[in-house]
Design a protein around this motif. Sequence first.
Motif, PDB file in Angstrom:
ATOM      1  N   GLN A  90      -3.183   9.363  15.043  1.00 30.26           N
ATOM      2  CA  GLN A  90      -3.745   9.266  13.706  1.00 30.26           C
ATOM      3  C   GLN A  90      -2.944   8.284  12.843  1.00 30.26           C
ATOM      4  OE1 GLN A  90      -6.671  10.987  12.893  1.00 30.26           O
ATOM      5  NE2 GLN A  90      -6.556  11.394  15.101  1.00 30.26           N
ATOM      6  N   TYR A  91      -3.632   7.629  11.948  1.00 25.32           N
ATOM      7  CA  TYR A  91      -3.008   6.647  11.063  1.00 25.32           C
ATOM      8  C   TYR A  91      -1.837   7.261  10.291  1.00 25.32           C
ATOM      9  CZ  TYR A  91      -2.747   2.842   7.618  1.00 25.32           C
ATOM     10  OH  TYR A  91      -2.322   1.801   6.831  1.00 25.32           O
ATOM     11  N   GLU A  92      -1.978   8.534   9.923  1.00 24.36           N
ATOM     12  CA  GLU A  92      -0.954   9.196   9.106  1.00 24.36           C
ATOM     13  C   GLU A  92       0.358   9.399   9.858  1.00 24.36           C
ATOM     14  OE1 GLU A  92      -4.661   9.412   7.194  1.00 24.36           O
ATOM     15  OE2 GLU A  92      -4.140  10.024   9.249  1.00 24.36           O
ATOM     16  N   SER A  93       0.372   9.170  11.160  1.00 24.98           N
ATOM     17  CA  SER A  93       1.616   9.318  11.921  1.00 24.98           C
ATOM     18  C   SER A  93       2.512   8.095  11.813  1.00 24.98           C
ATOM     19  CB  SER A  93       1.303   9.582  13.399  1.00 24.98           C
ATOM     20  OG  SER A  93       0.728   8.432  14.012  1.00 24.98           O
ATOM     21  N   LEU A  94       2.009   7.008  11.195  1.00 28.57           N
ATOM     22  CA  LEU A  94       2.833   5.822  10.994  1.00 28.57           C
ATOM     23  C   LEU A  94       4.013   6.142  10.072  1.00 28.57           C
ATOM     24  CD1 LEU A  94       0.112   3.070  10.490  1.00 28.57           C
ATOM     25  CD2 LEU A  94       1.778   3.168  12.356  1.00 28.57           C
ATOM     26  N   PRO A  95       5.123   5.429  10.213  1.00 27.61           N
ATOM     27  CA  PRO A  95       6.255   5.644   9.299  1.00 27.61           C
ATOM     28  C   PRO A  95       5.831   5.432   7.843  1.00 27.61           C
ATOM     29  CG  PRO A  95       6.886   4.209  11.134  1.00 27.61           C
ATOM     30  CD  PRO A  95       5.399   4.393  11.230  1.00 27.61           C
TER      31      PRO A  95
END
Length: 496
Positions: free
Chosen positions: A345-350
């Motif tokens: 998921q995109y939200e897992s990016l730093p």
Amino acid sequence: MNVPEIRIRQLTDRPVNDSGDYVLYWMTAFRRAHYNFSLQRAAEWASELDKPLLVFEALRCDYQWASHRLHRFVIEGMRDNAADFADQRLTYYPYLEEEQGGGKGLIRELTKNACVLVSDDFPCFFLPRMFAAVDKRLDIKFELVDSNGLYPMHATDKVFSRAFDLRRHLQKELLPHLAEPPKRSPLKGYALAELDALPKKITKEWKPADLDAALDGDKFLSKLPIDHDVRPAPITGGSHAGRKQLEDFLKNKLSGYGELRNQPQEDAASGLSPYLHFGHVSVHEVFAELVDQEEWNPSKVSGKVNGSRDGWWGLDESVEGFLDEIITWRELGLNMSSHRDDYDQYESLPDWAQATLAEHADDQREHTYTLEEFEQANTHNDLWNAAQRQLVRDGSIHNYLRMLWGKKILHWSKSPREALAIMIELNNKYAVDGRNPNSYSGIFWTLGRYDRAWGPEREIFGKIRYMTCDNTARKVKVDKYLQKYSAGGSQGEFDF
């Protein structure tokens, strides 16, 4: 040697059914007869309970991105397993679902007669959700076994944000786990009981697959409800082909790996990724064969815990570079996907990456393309188009160009979120090794995962590491690559 406890996990604590007819191993991710902790654990149970061992390997047709390409590769592996198990004291039951929902109820029926169920602890794609759903309906002990990497996934609770950090951790913690490898032959040393026959109710409703017939031309595959536009890749699946690939790499290519692996026109890559993904080859086998060839032993380790990718093993630079790929970078993805449900998921990016991409989300884009335009290699750049055609034709992209492929999708998409969706769709649809923790590592790296903020800050990218097609073409030789993967280019001039 028993399977290390750190590699065994059960979702719900239930007892063994001592009155069952067999121990059931449901082979889902480690589709091989050798160097397989799951198969070894199932054999341990069968020996302890004095019960037959039933190995069940199935292929459903309703998984996302199901295609002619992926199906054929998996079935080729099943055929190898049938051959490898033919002279062993177990019953091998291959099943190919021929219509959506055709296999519904089969695993429940098989577990009714089982003492214990053992399967593969793979942390990606639909398998964790499937196992959680199955677990709710079981009455017997259900164990998931980790045979993914050299370092057990659950040996640490930490999620590593950089390759450097994991590498330093492994330099402190890996050696004891190297002393506990799976057996080359998991059944060796066991005198297992034999199963007379599967219940007729099972074999009548869910007929065992005729694997030779399934691979004889396209007649069987063509009638399945899968994507037939994604044609088979020019590689053969299965553990037999995977071992040949490993042997060829170690003998003929490893010595030049460090110097040549980033050159798209050189045949320097290992080619092992599809076999590792489908479990046809184990990383333990790769490591065992490599250290045997290099005459390595733990006494050669430098002992330095500094996170450096060079020098720790006490081996040649090319060998250490390859080990860093199949251990550090591969297990970085396993670490993320086994500890975070949102790994895709995109939200897992730093946080820094999300922040800088958000700041530049509305930047003017000179070129923007739709999913269909990307898929059809219909951009303004010949090198990017060639990489996309390689993915569609061969089921892979050269490693160096794969980084560029992802960076330019970010550059030429309407938004970072749309870029991520496009990368996942194209990679998982066409790459034989897609739908894998390592695949998601590569995709998310282009958006900042496992990386740091870079300067100067640029339009669209912000502080995300920047790559250009022109600069890539100057760094590596691509003339023959462009020729091979041009719109009318021929295949087979050279292999990757």
